[in-house]
Design a protein around this motif. Structure first.
Motif, PDB file in Angstrom:
ATOM      1  N   LEU A  24      -0.103   0.524  -3.742  1.00 17.71           N
ATOM      2  CA  LEU A  24      -1.362   1.072  -4.231  1.00 17.71           C
ATOM      3  C   LEU A  24      -1.411   2.566  -3.935  1.00 17.71           C
ATOM      4  N   ASN A  55       0.789  -1.208   0.000  1.00 20.73           N
ATOM      5  CA  ASN A  55       0.000   0.000   0.000  1.00 20.73           C
ATOM      6  C   ASN A  55       0.832   1.274   0.000  1.00 20.73           C
ATOM      7  N   MET A 102      -6.539  -8.489  -2.904  1.00 23.08           N
ATOM      8  CA  MET A 102      -6.159  -8.232  -4.287  1.00 23.08           C
ATOM      9  C   MET A 102      -5.047  -9.183  -4.715  1.00 23.08           C
ATOM     10  N   SER A 152      -4.850  -6.411 -11.875  1.00 24.35           N
ATOM     11  CA  SER A 152      -5.100  -7.097 -10.609  1.00 24.35           C
ATOM     12  C   SER A 152      -6.601  -7.321 -10.459  1.00 24.35           C
ATOM     13  N   ASN A 198      -3.619  -6.338   0.165  1.00 17.29           N
ATOM     14  CA  ASN A 198      -3.149  -6.252  -1.219  1.00 17.29           C
ATOM     15  C   ASN A 198      -1.938  -7.171  -1.293  1.00 17.29           C
TER      16      ASN A 198
END
Length: 289
Positions: free
Chosen positions: A45, A3, A161, A211, A135
């Protein structure tokens, strides 16, 4: 996946050369504060909307504990921490751990610098139920799912994800060309929902592929009527030679002819639903155990 987040804080953070916000959690996190490390599969992200959508993909119902895997710089964390749950995060990257400790005071004592795949989660939650969110780094994402399956009695819900191809494989119905071992084993215990696709441009550095975000919701009856170890073995053996019929791929079980004459053995593995694999295991069980 990991992230990231953008902006400034209201007090000087000497370690990262940023401004720090006195709020409960940072509103934004400056890109580049933690270096993305290729060997850890890190792609941070940077899209707030996507992060919030992932955080909202859990129902937060029926449990109080949540474990985020690979929080990185906390772009997802900042939304999950607003929920009425006891959030813990597990992160293998020392630099990210330092950043999280500096910027998420509400997580003090709940940031675990560990390898999720090698860590006994009971050290955090004991026998209590918890959901998983994250993620996930592409290079360990399928292993995260397998560990979830091993601990399914404690994990009623899971959202995260993956590389799109892997997410689609987990959610694939039987008869689909991507349907395989991961599909069958996951769907034996969880209802799988493919939620949405995420393009490469919302990550830093961007990956080379799309993704996909999926949610796993544990089935009400998540125990098998057949021997579990044998079920896993049957599924894995069948798909190791997925182009062959089950009569050929399952020869290793040395089944009697009267069993092998069953019409199910004319099928290829991708043609069988999860329930049919369970039924097949029950047929084989008297001869294999």
């Amino acid at each position: 996946m990991k992230n990231n987040k953008k902006k400034s804080y209201s007090g000087k953070d000497k370690k990262y050369g940023q401004q720090k916000n006195s709020s409960k959690f940072p509103d934004e996190i400056v890109e580049g504060s933690v270096r993305a490390k290729k060997h850890l599969g890190q792609h941070f992200l940077t899209d707030e909307t996507v992060a919030e959508k992932i955080a909202n993909s859990l129902t937060y119902s029926g449990y109080k504990n949540v474990l985020e895997i690979g929080p990185g710089m906390g772009v997802l964390t900042k939304y999950v921490i607003k929920k009425d749950v006891d959030l813990h995060v597990i992160e293998i990257d020392t630099e990210s751990v330092t950043y999280l400790n500096d910027n998420f005071p509400d997580l003090q004592g709940k940031i675990h610098e560990k390898d999720f795949l090698r860590y006994d989660i009971k050290e955090i939650f004991g026998e209590d139920a918890f959901a998983i969110i994250g993620n996930f780094p592409y290079n360990i994402s399928t292993q995260i799912v397998f560990k979830t399956l091993e601990n399914r009695h404690q994990i009623p819900e899971f959202s995260g994800m993956f590389q799109k191809e892997v997410a689609q494989r987990i959610a694939a119905p039987h008869g689909n060309k991507t349907y395989g071992i991961l599909s069958v084993l996951t769907q034996a215990f969880y209802d799988v929902t493919y939620l949405f696709t995420v393009p490469p441009g919302v990550f830093n550095p961007p990956p080379k592929v799309d993704s996909g975000v999926i949610r796993l919701s544990r089935k009400e009856n998540f125990t098998l009527p057949c021997n579990e170890a044998l079920f896993f073995r049957v599924v894995k053996t069948a798909f190791q030679q997925r182009r062959k019929t089950l009569r050929n791929s399952l020869k290793i079980f040395q089944l009697p002819d009267e069993i092998r004459e069953d019409v199910v053995f004319n099928e290829r593995p991708e043609q069988l639903s999860t329930q049919q694999f369970i039924d097949l295991t029950l047929k084989i069980q008297p001869y294999a155990i």
